[in-house]
Design a protein around this motif. Structure first.
Motif, PDB file in Angstrom:
ATOM      1  N   TRP A 167       0.872  -1.172   0.000  1.00 36.79           N
ATOM      2  CA  TRP A 167       0.000   0.000   0.000  1.00 36.79           C
ATOM      3  C   TRP A 167       0.910   1.222   0.000  1.00 36.79           C
ATOM      4  O   TRP A 167       1.800   1.334   0.837  1.00 36.79           O
ATOM      5  N   PHE A 310      -2.287   0.547  -4.439  1.00 31.42           N
ATOM      6  CA  PHE A 310      -1.920  -0.835  -4.111  1.00 31.42           C
ATOM      7  C   PHE A 310      -1.165  -1.444  -5.271  1.00 31.42           C
ATOM      8  O   PHE A 310      -1.513  -1.222  -6.438  1.00 31.42           O
ATOM      9  N   ASN A 380      -9.149   0.442  -4.505  1.00 30.48           N
ATOM     10  CA  ASN A 380      -8.007  -0.345  -4.076  1.00 30.48           C
ATOM     11  C   ASN A 380      -8.408  -1.775  -3.735  1.00 30.48           C
ATOM     12  O   ASN A 380      -7.677  -2.722  -4.029  1.00 30.48           O
TER      13      ASN A 380
END
Length: 438
Positions: A167, A310, A380
């Protein structure tokens, strides 16, 4: 989300006596933790059946959503009371080990499946749910249920599935002149150098908790030797192969760049100054974490909003493992042997389509129930789901896939490597010795 196969978990059958003795040997022994579980069905002063539910939903909004589902179940079942016990990840593992040693597990408790669940099953402590969930278990995704199968029988019910990846803060990447996430390990190390040159801390790590560091070594072993290497090493009880030594050396390369935040060795994960908060507040560019990361970041700090991205763990140059081989798992609930039907009824309610939609929409879990994919709206989390759908291999968290002592040794040894207290060969040697003692 596809159906990647979890590797078989290496094990040796344990009698209940041997398992309880092994658990006590961890030093947790018969620690008194208050009333819980046991062989009977507890009732409260009103005569309601009490279902004691242990979970690790310590952050918001998950904590409140889960409590709300418990209250909704009670409203539908006024003869049942759900007693919630919520613990932080590492405290939960320690206390559950102690309870296992005493043979008195909670009615319903969090599990990651794999070798830990297998040993609890072989000790006779966990209920076979195959028959008791037959009326609704076919609504669950096979990929989500597989970690909880032992000998072809279901011993837990999943509520989440996902994978570990990086992340990252897009704004900090732009500050360092990085236009895209790295796809290779050499490219990743170069990105770390460029972030440092731009005055940005590249990585946040909860060194105190050890398991976040294990993610790096596990992924590097997968990328170097292929997903099957971890399964084979567990089967052979030998982690001394070239892929595992190379994984340690690659990790040592990263550590030598001093990429982590100041004080990382004493940092927790979800604490106010921990790993998640460091990323959420823009003080580090990346963290290697599971699909729950955005949720914990928002709870621990201000969150990154549209700047959060991500990407999967990079490929290792010349390695046998593909970038599409993923590492992760999910969460599930097991039921102690002899628990009331109300405990199973609660799990049915918790994994119903309505409950699953609420969990997906409000707590950032990925669905385990068929037909709920449309509830995933976060870009994400959609990216995580896409990676899972294209996965060509899947490895469960090592501290859950292997026997408890082996998993703990992996965490401990990798932590020593990251702290500069162990060489790669010492890491593999310690894990191998522990595996052969089981």
């Amino acid at each position: 989300m596809g159906d990647p196969a979890h590797p078989a978990v290496p094990h040796r059958p344990l009698s209940r006596r041997r398992f309880l003795a092994a658990s006590a040997a961890t030093g947790l022994g018969m620690t008194a933790l208050g009333a819980c579980g046991g062989s009977g069905t507890a009732t409260d002063s009103s005569g309601r059946t009490v279902v004691e539910w242990w979970n690790i939903a310590t952050t918001e909004p998950r904590k409140s959503v889960w409590a709300g589902l418990a209250r909704a179940f009670e409203a539908r079942n006024p003869q049942v009371s759900i007693k919630i016990v919520t613990l932080e990840n590492e405290a939960y593992k320690a206390k559950l080990t102690a309870l296992t040693a005493s043979g008195k597990l909670p009615d319903v408790f969090h599990t990651w499946g794999g070798g830990v669940l297998r040993q609890q099953v072989e000790a006779g402590l966990v209920e076979d749910l195959s028959g008791r969930t037959a009326g609704w278990s076919d609504t669950l995704l096979p990929v989500a249920t597989e970690p909880y199968m032992v000998g072809g029988k279901a011993y837990a019910v999943p509520f989440d599935i996902g994978m570990v990846g990086f992340w990252y803060n897009k704004a900090l990447f732009r500050k360092a002149g990085l236009t895209a996430p790295p796809a290779t390990w050499s490219g990743f190390l170069d990105a770390v150098r460029r972030l440092k040159a731009a005055g940005v801390v590249p990585l946040a790590l909860a060194g105190k908790e050890k398991w976040p560091g294990m993610y790096y070594w596990a992924y590097l072993a997968m990328r170097t030797g292929g997903a099957g290497a971890l399964q084979e090493a567990g089967d052979r009880k030998d982690f001394g192969g070239a892929a595992f030594v190379a994984a340690g050396r690659h990790l040592a390369e990263l550590v030598a760049l001093q990429p982590f935040q100041r004080g990382f060795l004493g940092a927790g994960y979800s604490t106010p100054a921990g790993q998640a908060a460091t990323v959420a507040n823009g003080r580090a560019a990346m963290e290697l974490m599971g699909q729950w990361a955005p949720d914990v970041q928002k709870d621990a700090g201000r969150g990154l909003g549209a700047d959060l991205g991500f990407f999967p763990f990079p490929a290792v140059d010349g390695g046998r493992g593909a970038r599409t081989e993923v590492f992760g798992g999910g969460g599930g609930h097991a039921v102690r042997t002899g628990a009331s039907q109300a405990a199973v009824d609660f799990l049915e309610f918790f994994t119903s389509t309505a409950s699953q939609r609420k969990l997906v929409a409000e707590t950032a879990v990925l669905p385990v129930v068929k037909g709920v994919d449309d509830a995933v709206t976060d870009p994400n989390l959609k990216a995580v789901a896409r990676e899972l759908s294209g996965a060509t291999g899947f490895q469960l968290y090592l501290d859950q896939a292997y026997a408890p002592a082996v998993g703990q040794q992996v965490n401990d040894s990798v932590a020593e490597l990251i702290a500069g207290e162990a060489m790669p060969e010492e890491v593999t040697g310690a894990i191998t010795r522990t595996a052969r003692e089981q």
